[in-house]
Design an enzyme around this catalytic site. Structure first.
Site, PDB file in Angstrom:
ATOM      1  N   ASP A   1       0.848  -1.189   0.000  1.00  0.00           N
ATOM      2  CA  ASP A   1       0.000   0.000   0.000  1.00  0.00           C
ATOM      3  C   ASP A   1       0.889   1.245   0.000  1.00  0.00           C
ATOM      4  O   ASP A   1       1.612   1.490   0.975  1.00  0.00           O
ATOM      5  CB  ASP A   1      -0.879  -0.056   1.262  1.00  0.00           C
ATOM      6  CG  ASP A   1      -1.829   1.121   1.371  1.00  0.00           C
ATOM      7  OD1 ASP A   1      -1.749   2.029   0.523  1.00  0.00           O
ATOM      8  OD2 ASP A   1      -2.634   1.117   2.312  1.00  0.00           O
ATOM      9  N   VAL A   2       0.818   2.041  -1.060  1.00  0.00           N
ATOM     10  CA  VAL A   2       1.696   3.223  -1.142  1.00  0.00           C
ATOM     11  C   VAL A   2       1.382   4.255  -0.059  1.00  0.00           C
ATOM     12  O   VAL A   2       2.217   5.120   0.224  1.00  0.00           O
ATOM     13  CB  VAL A   2       1.631   3.924  -2.524  1.00  0.00           C
ATOM     14  CG1 VAL A   2       2.239   3.081  -3.621  1.00  0.00           C
ATOM     15  CG2 VAL A   2       0.223   4.373  -2.875  1.00  0.00           C
TER      16      VAL A   2
ATOM     17  N   SER B   1      -3.761  14.956 -12.837  1.00  0.00           N
ATOM     18  CA  SER B   1      -5.000  14.889 -13.618  1.00  0.00           C
ATOM     19  C   SER B   1      -5.412  16.303 -14.012  1.00  0.00           C
ATOM     20  O   SER B   1      -5.131  17.264 -13.292  1.00  0.00           O
ATOM     21  CB  SER B   1      -6.118  14.276 -12.780  1.00  0.00           C
ATOM     22  OG  SER B   1      -7.366  14.466 -13.425  1.00  0.00           O
TER      23      SER B   1
ATOM     24  N   TYR C   1     -10.172  14.599  -4.670  1.00  0.00           N
ATOM     25  CA  TYR C   1      -9.302  14.167  -5.782  1.00  0.00           C
ATOM     26  C   TYR C   1      -8.602  15.362  -6.439  1.00  0.00           C
ATOM     27  O   TYR C   1      -7.383  15.344  -6.642  1.00  0.00           O
ATOM     28  CB  TYR C   1     -10.165  13.416  -6.794  1.00  0.00           C
ATOM     29  CG  TYR C   1      -9.433  12.843  -7.979  1.00  0.00           C
ATOM     30  CD1 TYR C   1      -8.669  11.680  -7.866  1.00  0.00           C
ATOM     31  CD2 TYR C   1      -9.535  13.439  -9.242  1.00  0.00           C
ATOM     32  CE1 TYR C   1      -8.021  11.140  -8.964  1.00  0.00           C
ATOM     33  CE2 TYR C   1      -8.896  12.896 -10.344  1.00  0.00           C
ATOM     34  CZ  TYR C   1      -8.131  11.747 -10.204  1.00  0.00           C
ATOM     35  OH  TYR C   1      -7.493  11.213 -11.291  1.00  0.00           O
TER      36      TYR C   1
ATOM     37  N   LYS D   1      -4.585  16.158  -6.875  1.00  0.00           N
ATOM     38  CA  LYS D   1      -3.975  16.225  -8.205  1.00  0.00           C
ATOM     39  C   LYS D   1      -3.301  17.583  -8.431  1.00  0.00           C
ATOM     40  O   LYS D   1      -2.267  17.679  -9.076  1.00  0.00           O
ATOM     41  CB  LYS D   1      -5.027  15.913  -9.276  1.00  0.00           C
ATOM     42  CG  LYS D   1      -5.554  14.476  -9.194  1.00  0.00           C
ATOM     43  CD  LYS D   1      -4.445  13.481  -9.512  1.00  0.00           C
ATOM     44  CE  LYS D   1      -4.674  12.100  -9.001  1.00  0.00           C
ATOM     45  NZ  LYS D   1      -3.578  11.170  -9.324  1.00  0.00           N
TER      46      LYS D   1
ATOM     47  N   ILE E   1      -9.530   9.147 -19.545  1.00  0.00           N
ATOM     48  CA  ILE E   1      -8.843   8.041 -20.205  1.00  0.00           C
ATOM     49  C   ILE E   1      -9.643   6.762 -19.957  1.00  0.00           C
ATOM     50  O   ILE E   1     -10.105   6.523 -18.829  1.00  0.00           O
ATOM     51  CB  ILE E   1      -7.401   7.861 -19.646  1.00  0.00           C
ATOM     52  CG1 ILE E   1      -6.645   9.209 -19.630  1.00  0.00           C
ATOM     53  CG2 ILE E   1      -6.640   6.802 -20.435  1.00  0.00           C
ATOM     54  CD1 ILE E   1      -6.423   9.870 -20.967  1.00  0.00           C
TER      55      ILE E   1
END
Ligand SMILES: NC(=O)c1ccc[n+]([C@@H]2O[C@H](COP(=O)([O-])OP(=O)(O)OC[C@H]3O[C@@H](n4cnc5c(N)ncnc54)[C@H](OP(=O)(O)O)[C@@H]3O)[C@@H](O)[C@H]2O)c1
Length: 250
Positions: free
Chosen positions: A66-67, A145, A158, A162, A191
């Site tokens: 897990d990063v 992003s 999010y 980003k 994407i």
């Protein structure tokens, strides 16, 4: 015959078993690199990757951790250094969304996204820098992003992470530029991966109207930019971000 541009390079791609990360892993493998693809939970996708890319034999390594866990990251780098004494490229690609409008977002939704996207990028980069400095060469690429630049409704967590990744690239680039290390961010638009699988056809149509090139992005659109930034010849590009969004947000 063209020479493989990344012959014998050592590359780590977090979240490298699916989506954009997987595309990046394939590009580096095709050009001669040794690649560690990391993942968190999805064994099925990891096994599929191993199977489908078996032709690359011991050029491809899979690592599950897990990063967002500082200790996991430390242990990963310990194992990494037992195998190799050099790291040429780190792609901080692992990331998640957990969308909700600001007024209704829970503590958990807020923190989970910050932990993985932001802490993960920091923990992975912090440990990579000394390794790269030893060799006076390195490329760190944060998968940000377009959501971090234009802000998207329902993505306060999010978009914040980003945008922060772009800032982190600017900071790190200043800190390590004289050591031969570049740090940049890539900002994809929409994407076609699992991350946007939730979108209905109607939502996709609405989004397409906003994208000047009138199509969703492909994984290869992003992977090509990542490998471009990794090249030795890209040494004069650092502390910046490149949008791969078909013009969305420009
Ligand atoms: N798809 C898009 O439209 C889009 C647009 C802009 C930016 N991006 C960014 O591009 C990156 C990749 O997106 P994607 O669409 O390819 O995602 P994806 O298909 O959902 O794949 C995510 C990858 O990250 C891994 N991961 C998730 N949480 C992790 C954790 N805590 N520790 C380690 N690995 C973890 C996943 O591992 P498991 O399989 O084990 O879960 C998986 O390999 C993300 O940073 C995302 O924000 C995507």
């Amino acid at each position: 015959m063209t020479m493989a541009r990344f012959h014998d390079w050592k590359v780590v791609v977090t979240g490298g078993t699916r989506g954009i990360g997987r595309g990046v892993v394939e590009c580096f493998l095709q050009e001669g690199a040794h690649v560690v693809a990391t993942y968190n939970k999805n064994e099925q996708e990891a096994n599929l990757l191993r199977e489908q890319l078996s032709e690359y034999g011991n050029h491809l390594f899979l690592e599950k951790f897990d990063v967002s866990n500082s200790q996991d990251v430390k242990e990963f780098y310990k194992r990494y250094e037992e195998r190799w004494d050099r790291l040429d490229v780190l792609v901080n690609n692992a990331g998640i969304t957990s969308d909700q409008v600001t007024a209704l977002m829970t503590d958990d939704e807020w923190k989970r996204v910050l932990n993985i996207n932001l802490d993960g990028t920091f923990f992975m980069s912090r440990a990579a820098i000394p390794l790269m400095m030893r060799n006076r060469f390195g490329r760190i690429i944060h998968m940000s992003s377009i959501s971090g630049k234009m802000g998207m409704s329902g993505q306060v967590n999010y978009s914040a992470t980003k945008a922060a990744q772009v800032a982190m690239a600017q900071v790190m680039a200043k800190e390590v530029g004289k050591k031969g290390i570049t740090v940049n961010a890539v900002c994809p638009g929409f994407i076609e991966t699992d991350m946007i699988a939730y979108m209905t056809d109607e939502q996709k149509r609405a989004v397409l109207n906003e994208i000047p090139v009138r199509r969703l992005g492909k994984v290869s659109d992003v992977a090509n930019v990542v490998t471009f930034l990794a090249l030795r010849e890209s040494a004069y590009i650092t502390g910046t971000s490149i949008d791969v969004s078909g013009g969305l947000g420009s």
